[in-house]
Design a protein around this motif. Structure first.
Motif, short mmCIF file in Angstrom:
data_model
loop_
_atom_site.label_atom_id
_atom_site.label_comp_id
_atom_site.label_asym_id
_atom_site.label_seq_id
_atom_site.Cartn_x
_atom_site.Cartn_y
_atom_site.Cartn_z
N GLU A 1 0.82 -1.20 0.00
CA GLU A 1 0.00 0.00 0.00
C GLU A 1 0.86 1.25 0.00
OE1 GLU A 1 -3.37 -1.77 3.00
OE2 GLU A 1 -1.22 -1.78 3.50
N TYR B 1 -5.75 2.27 7.11
CA TYR B 1 -6.48 1.72 5.97
C TYR B 1 -5.75 0.49 5.45
CZ TYR B 1 -9.66 5.67 5.74
OH TYR B 1 -10.64 6.59 6.02
N CYS C 1 -2.79 0.21 -3.92
CA CYS C 1 -2.41 -1.10 -3.41
C CYS C 1 -2.10 -2.01 -4.59
CB CYS C 1 -3.51 -1.70 -2.54
SG CYS C 1 -3.21 -3.40 -2.01
N LEU D 1 -8.03 3.89 -4.05
CA LEU D 1 -9.12 4.52 -3.30
C LEU D 1 -8.91 6.02 -3.34
CD1 LEU D 1 -11.65 3.96 -1.55
CD2 LEU D 1 -10.15 4.22 0.45
N CYS E 1 -5.60 -2.73 2.66
CA CYS E 1 -5.97 -3.30 1.37
C CYS E 1 -6.26 -4.79 1.54
CB CYS E 1 -4.82 -3.10 0.38
SG CYS E 1 -5.07 -3.82 -1.25
N TRP F 1 -10.97 -2.03 0.31
CA TRP F 1 -10.32 -1.23 1.34
C TRP F 1 -11.13 -1.31 2.62
CZ3 TRP F 1 -5.56 0.81 0.85
CH2 TRP F 1 -5.04 0.97 -0.44
N ARG G 1 -10.82 -0.15 7.04
CA ARG G 1 -10.11 0.75 7.94
C ARG G 1 -10.40 0.38 9.38
NH1 ARG G 1 -13.45 6.37 6.69
NH2 ARG G 1 -15.38 5.83 7.82
#
Length: 125
Positions: free
Chosen positions: A6, A93, A22, A80, A95, A36, A38
């Motif tokens: 990432e 965040y 990513c 993203l 991936c 994605w 988080r």
């Protein structure tokens, strides 16, 4: 084995934008769904956005209209684009990818799920 790398995280002011990338590498036959997620301190990991192999997308309600997920199949990469960022978007965040890949050095295949190590996004003035 597949690796997800990432990039693009960092510090941004409220209302600003960031673009996360990513890239997947390894003995990959096909990337299926990618996404994605988080995780903020003290909270569970949550879905942000997903995209299928034919580019069908899905978003969490909290980011709908602000974030856009996309993919470049030739580069094995998912993106993203995050606009109109808010302090509550602050999180690590991650991936994620469902990968149809080769088993060891063989020509046989299996489907597995992989995670990146995460990239910090901080939204603050």
């Amino acid at each position: 084995q597949v690796q997800l790398v990432e990039s693009g995280g960092g510090l941004v002011q409220p209302g600003g934008s960031l673009r996360l990338s990513c890239g997947a590498s390894g003995r990959i036959f096909r990337l299926n769904a990618m996404g994605w997620y988080r995780q903020a301190p003290g909270k569970q990991r949550e879905l942000v956005a997903t995209i299928t192999s034919d580019s069908s997308t899905n978003y969490a309600d909290s980011v709908k209209g602000r974030f856009t997920i996309s993919r470049d199949n030739a580069k094995n990469t998912v993106y993203l684009q995050m606009n109109s960022l808010k302090p509550e978007d602050t999180a690590v965040y991650y991936c994620n990818a469902e990968v149809r890949g080769y088993i060891g050095s063989s020509s046989y295949l299996r489907t597995s799920n992989y995670w990146g190590q995460g990239t910090q996004v901080t939204v603050s003035s």
